[in-house]
Design an enzyme around this catalytic site. Structure first.
Site, PDB file in Angstrom:
ATOM      1  N   ARG A 186      26.922  22.752  45.463  1.00 51.98           N
ATOM      2  CA  ARG A 186      27.092  24.041  44.647  1.00 51.98           C
ATOM      3  C   ARG A 186      28.683  23.954  44.517  1.00 51.98           C
ATOM      4  NH1 ARG A 186      25.281  29.263  47.518  1.00 51.98           N
ATOM      5  NH2 ARG A 186      26.701  30.109  45.553  1.00 51.98           N
ATOM      6  N   CYS A 204      23.078  35.727  51.559  1.00 47.50           N
ATOM      7  CA  CYS A 204      23.004  34.328  52.218  1.00 47.50           C
ATOM      8  C   CYS A 204      23.263  34.532  53.544  1.00 47.50           C
ATOM      9  CB  CYS A 204      24.036  33.387  51.015  1.00 47.50           C
ATOM     10  SG  CYS A 204      25.500  33.743  51.556  1.00 47.50           S
ATOM     11  N   LYS A 229      35.888  26.456  41.322  1.00 47.84           N
ATOM     12  CA  LYS A 229      34.438  27.184  41.123  1.00 47.84           C
ATOM     13  C   LYS A 229      34.591  28.575  41.180  1.00 47.84           C
ATOM     14  CE  LYS A 229      31.744  28.351  44.984  1.00 47.84           C
ATOM     15  NZ  LYS A 229      31.236  29.571  44.940  1.00 47.84           N
ATOM     16  N   ASN A 230      35.397  29.441  41.900  1.00 48.92           N
ATOM     17  CA  ASN A 230      35.437  30.811  41.995  1.00 48.92           C
ATOM     18  C   ASN A 230      36.366  31.531  40.808  1.00 48.92           C
ATOM     19  OD1 ASN A 230      33.709  30.428  44.052  1.00 48.92           O
ATOM     20  ND2 ASN A 230      35.156  30.864  45.791  1.00 48.92           N
ATOM     21  N   ASP A 247      37.008  31.533  53.304  1.00 45.69           N
ATOM     22  CA  ASP A 247      36.440  30.139  52.696  1.00 45.69           C
ATOM     23  C   ASP A 247      36.726  28.730  53.200  1.00 45.69           C
ATOM     24  OD1 ASP A 247      35.746  31.105  49.308  1.00 45.69           O
ATOM     25  OD2 ASP A 247      34.736  31.641  51.196  1.00 45.69           O
ATOM     26  N   ARG A 260      25.863  40.611  51.779  1.00 47.59           N
ATOM     27  CA  ARG A 260      26.393  40.442  50.584  1.00 47.59           C
ATOM     28  C   ARG A 260      25.827  41.476  49.609  1.00 47.59           C
ATOM     29  NH1 ARG A 260      28.079  34.591  49.154  1.00 47.59           N
ATOM     30  NH2 ARG A 260      29.539  35.822  48.240  1.00 47.59           N
TER      31      ARG A 260
HETATM   32  C1  EPZ Z   1      33.837  35.904  46.619  1.00 49.99           C
HETATM   33  O1  EPZ Z   1      32.622  36.380  46.910  1.00 49.99           O
HETATM   34  C2  EPZ Z   1      33.798  34.370  46.639  1.00 49.99           C
HETATM   35  N1  EPZ Z   1      32.792  33.987  45.692  1.00 49.99           N
HETATM   36  C3  EPZ Z   1      33.225  33.856  48.039  1.00 49.99           C
HETATM   37  O2  EPZ Z   1      33.364  32.500  48.162  1.00 49.99           O
HETATM   38  C4  EPZ Z   1      34.576  34.521  49.061  1.00 49.99           C
HETATM   39  O3  EPZ Z   1      34.224  34.237  50.301  1.00 49.99           O
HETATM   40  C5  EPZ Z   1      34.781  36.080  48.878  1.00 49.99           C
HETATM   41  O4  EPZ Z   1      34.964  36.281  47.350  1.00 49.99           O
HETATM   42  C6  EPZ Z   1      35.785  36.527  49.844  1.00 49.99           C
HETATM   43  O5  EPZ Z   1      37.090  36.002  49.162  1.00 49.99           O
HETATM   44  C7  EPZ Z   1      33.039  33.907  44.396  1.00 49.99           C
HETATM   45  O6  EPZ Z   1      34.071  34.108  43.878  1.00 49.99           O
HETATM   46  C8  EPZ Z   1      31.818  33.351  43.663  1.00 49.99           C
HETATM   47  P1  EPZ Z   1      33.528  40.157  48.187  1.00 49.99           P
HETATM   48  P2  EPZ Z   1      32.317  38.058  46.778  1.00 49.99           P
HETATM   49  O7  EPZ Z   1      32.881  40.885  47.330  1.00 49.99           O
HETATM   50  O8  EPZ Z   1      33.140  38.798  45.569  1.00 49.99           O
HETATM   51  C9  EPZ Z   1      31.320  42.763  51.288  1.00 49.99           C
HETATM   52  C10 EPZ Z   1      32.553  30.300  48.425  1.00 49.99           C
HETATM   53  O9  EPZ Z   1      32.150  29.728  49.417  1.00 49.99           O
HETATM   54  N2  EPZ Z   1      30.925  43.489  49.951  1.00 49.99           N
HETATM   55  O10 EPZ Z   1      35.080  40.050  48.350  1.00 49.99           O
HETATM   56  O11 EPZ Z   1      31.023  38.083  47.180  1.00 49.99           O
HETATM   57  C11 EPZ Z   1      30.730  41.602  51.291  1.00 49.99           C
HETATM   58  O12 EPZ Z   1      29.504  41.834  52.035  1.00 49.99           O
HETATM   59  C12 EPZ Z   1      32.197  32.050  48.308  1.00 49.99           C
HETATM   60  O13 EPZ Z   1      32.926  30.074  47.380  1.00 49.99           O
HETATM   61  C13 EPZ Z   1      30.160  44.790  50.150  1.00 49.99           C
HETATM   62  O14 EPZ Z   1      29.972  45.420  51.301  1.00 49.99           O
HETATM   63  O15 EPZ Z   1      33.275  38.596  47.936  1.00 49.99           O
HETATM   64  C14 EPZ Z   1      31.954  41.036  52.276  1.00 49.99           C
HETATM   65  O16 EPZ Z   1      31.539  41.029  53.717  1.00 49.99           O
HETATM   66  C15 EPZ Z   1      31.481  32.285  49.532  1.00 49.99           C
HETATM   67  N3  EPZ Z   1      29.839  45.371  48.946  1.00 49.99           N
HETATM   68  C16 EPZ Z   1      32.997  41.432  51.784  1.00 49.99           C
HETATM   69  O17 EPZ Z   1      32.705  42.786  51.295  1.00 49.99           O
HETATM   70  C17 EPZ Z   1      29.851  44.791  47.772  1.00 49.99           C
HETATM   71  O18 EPZ Z   1      29.483  45.604  46.885  1.00 49.99           O
HETATM   72  C18 EPZ Z   1      33.823  40.403  50.851  1.00 49.99           C
HETATM   73  O19 EPZ Z   1      33.106  40.364  49.591  1.00 49.99           O
HETATM   74  C19 EPZ Z   1      30.716  43.708  47.628  1.00 49.99           C
HETATM   75  C20 EPZ Z   1      31.221  43.159  48.695  1.00 49.99           C
END
Ligand code: EPZ
Length: 416
Positions: free
Chosen positions: A397, A116, A22-23, A305, A121
Site C-alpha cells: 500500500r 483499521c 504516499k501521504n 508512522d 479512525r
Molecule cells: C494521516 O492519517 C496519515 N495518512 C497517517 O499515515 C498518519 O499516521 C496520520 O496522518 C498521523 O500523522 C495519510 O496521510 C493518508 P489524523 P489521518 O487525522 O489523517 C484521530 C500511514 O501509515 N481522529 O491526523 O487519518 C485519529 O483516529 C498512515 O501512511 C479523530 O478522532 O490522521 C487518530 O487517533 C497511517 N477524528 C488521530 O486523530 C477525526 O475526524 C490522528 O489522526 C480524524 C482523526
C-alpha cells in the site's frame, strides 16, 4: 504467495533511491478534482493506495494516465458524486475526496471510510470542520450525505491538528466564498505539499508550514504541473533498518528536512549520520543503544508512522526502551509478532516496554497493516535465520518495492 522471505543477520551496505510520498500525493490527487482541466503530477509512487485513488477518480469521471512515475489527471468532467461500497471502505484516504467534491460540485454521498487495526479512525473532526463552512451533513448508519450551495469561509480552530481534517478543510476553502482561517492546523510536510500544489494552481494560501492557515477563496484554479516530495516514512523505515542491522547505507534524495526527529533519535542510539546535497547516510558500527523514553507526536515530533519500525530496532538495542504512542489508540499490534521472533516487549495502555536482546530469531509472522508490516521486515533483516512476513499486500500500500530497495542495501530478500 502474498509474502516476503528474507535471510537476516547481515549488515546492510549500499544505497537506494527514495520514492515519492504516499501521504503527500493522495490529497494532491484529490485536489485535482478542483481543477477543470489537466494536472501533471511527477514523482508519484506506484503503490496500491495510489492505484486505488486512481480508481476512485475514474469512477467520478476523471481520465487518469501514467508515464513512468508521472500521473496525469484530467478532471474536466466530474459526473458522479456518490462514493460507496468497496472503493471507499478499502482506503481511509478516500475521505479526502469529500472536501474536493464539495468544492467542485457541492454534494457527496459517501460510506464511512473503514477504520483499521491501528484505531477506529473516525471522521468526526472532518465533518465538524466542514459543517462550519455551511455544509449540511446527514449521517445514516453506514453512510452520510454532505451538501452545500456555496462553501463559506470561516475562522475555525481545530480541536486536534488532524492531518486529514486539515487537508479536507484546505480543499473546501480553496474555492469557497470569503476567507477561511484554520487555527491549530496540522503542519505535517504533506500539508505543505498540498498547499504548494494548490498555490501553483492559483489558490491564495498564507501561513504555509505554520499552525494557522489563511485561505482566501478564488473563482477557479488552473492546470498545473507539480513534483511530489519524497517519502519521509519510507526513508525513515530504511534508516531504522540500518540501526537494527548495523552497516553503512545511503538514502538518495531522502527528504532530510522532514526527518529531524528521527535523525536525532538515530544519533542517540549510536548511528553516525552524514548529510549531503544528494541525500542521507548512516553508519552503524556497533550494537545500538536503547532510548529511555520515546513519545510519538504530531509534526515535527517523532512520527507515529515510524513507531513500529523503531520498536523493531529497540528490540535488539542494548538496554530498556520505552515507547509512548500518543496518536493512535491501538498501534502496538506488531508486539505479538515480534515476540514470535524472541523480542522481550510488554505493553501497558499506550506504553510499550522493550528490553533489547542481542539477536532476534527468524520466524513466520503476519503483517496486519502497512507500517507494522514494514517493521516486521526490519526485524526479519536483523534476525538470525529465515523470516517470512505474510500479507505483503499491506506493505505494498505504501512501499513501491521494499524488496528491491532492501536488495539495493545488500539484503537477502524476495517476494514469496
Ligand atoms: C494521516 O492519517 C496519515 N495518512 C497517517 O499515515 C498518519 O499516521 C496520520 O496522518 C498521523 O500523522 C495519510 O496521510 C493518508 P489524523 P489521518 O487525522 O489523517 C484521530 C500511514 O501509515 N481522529 O491526523 O487519518 C485519529 O483516529 C498512515 O501512511 C479523530 O478522532 O490522521 C487518530 O487517533 C497511517 N477524528 C488521530 O486523530 C477525526 O475526524 C490522528 O489522526 C480524524 C482523526
Amino acid at each position: 504467495m502474498d509474502s516476503i522471505h528474507m535471510y537476516g543477520g547481515n549488515f546492510l551496505r549500499g544505497e537506494t533511491k527514495i520514492q515519492g510520498s504516499k501521504n503527500a500525493v493522495l490529497p494532491i490527487l484529490a485536489a485535482s478534482l478542483l481543477i477543470k482541466g489537466t494536472c501533471v503530477i511527477e514523482n508519484c509512487p506506484r503503490i496500491a493506495d495510489v492505484y486505488h485513488m486512481q480508481n476512485l477518480l475514474q469512477e467520478l469521471g476523471c481520465t487518469v494516465t501514467w508515464s513512468g512515475n508521472q500521473i496525469t489527471v484530467d478532471a474536466s468532467y466530474v459526473n458522479e458524486n456518490s462514493m460507496g461500497g468497496e472503493s471507499v471502505r478499502r482506503m481511509r484516504s478516500s475521505v479526502m475526496l469529500l472536501g474536493a467534491l464539495l468544492g467542485r460540485i457541492g454534494e457527496v454521498a459517501m460510506t464511512y471510510p473503514g477504520g483499521c487495526v491501528i484505531g477506529k479512525r473516525p471522521i468526526d473532526l472532518h465533518l465538524t470542520s466542514l459543517s462550519q463552512m455551511g455544509v449540511e451533513i446527514v449521517e445514516e448508519e453506514y453512510h452520510f450525505t454532505a451538501k452545500v450551495k456555496k462553501l463559506k469561509g470561516v475562522d475555525y480552530t481545530m480541536p486536534f491538528p488532524s492531518v486529514g481534517a486539515t487537508e479536507n478543510m484546505i480543499l473546501a476553502a480553496a474555492l469557497a466564498e470569503g476567507t477561511t482561517v484554520i487555527r491549530n492546523a496540522a503542519k505535517e510536510p504533506e500539508i505543505t505539499a498540498l498547499c504548494e500544489f494548490l498555490k501553483a494552481a492559483g489558490a491564495n494560501i498564507e501561513g504555509v508550514e505554520t499552525k494557522v492557515l489563511t485561505i482566501t477563496g478564488v473563482k477557479e484554479l488552473h492546470e498545473v504541473k507539480y513534483k511530489v516530495p519524497n517519502d519521509r516514512i519510507v526513508a525513515g523505515t530504511y534508516l531504522i533498518a540500518a540501526l537494527a542491522c548495523s552497516g553503512s547505507i545511503f538514502l538518495e534524495q531522502a527528504p532530510i528536512e522532514h526527518l529531524h526527529a528521527l535523525i536525532e533519535t538515530a544519533k542517540h542510539m549510536g548511528g553516525n549520520i552524514t548529510v549531503n546535497g544528494d541525500g542521507l547516510g548512516i553508519d552503524v558500527i556497533r550494537r545500538i543503544k536503547a532510548i529511555p523514553c520515546l513519545k510519538t507526536e504530531v509534526y515535527d515530533g517523532f512520527p507515529t508512522d515510524l513507531q513500529s519500525q523503531i520498536m523493531a530496532a529497540m528490540a535488539v538495542a542494548k538496554g530498556e526502551s520505552i515507547i509512548e504512542e500518543t496518536i493512535f489508540e491501538n498501534r502496538f499490534r506488531i508486539v505479538d509478532e515480534l515476540r514470535k521472533m524472541g523480542a522481550d516487549i510488554r505493553t501497558e495502555k499506550n506504553r510499550a516496554y522493550i528490553i533489547g536482546r542481542k539477536r532476534l530469531e527468524g520466524a513466520v509472522v503476519e503483517a496486519e497493516e502497512l507500517r507494522g508490516g514494514a517493521a516486521l521486515v526490519v526485524a526479519g533483516l536483523s534476525a538470525k535465520g529465515k523470516t517470512v512476513v505474510n500479507n505483503r499486500h499491506f506493505i505494498e500500500r505504501g512501499y513501491e518495492d521494499i524488496c528491491r530497495d532492501f536488495r539495493n542495501l545488500g539484503a537477502d530478500i524476495n517476494i514469496g
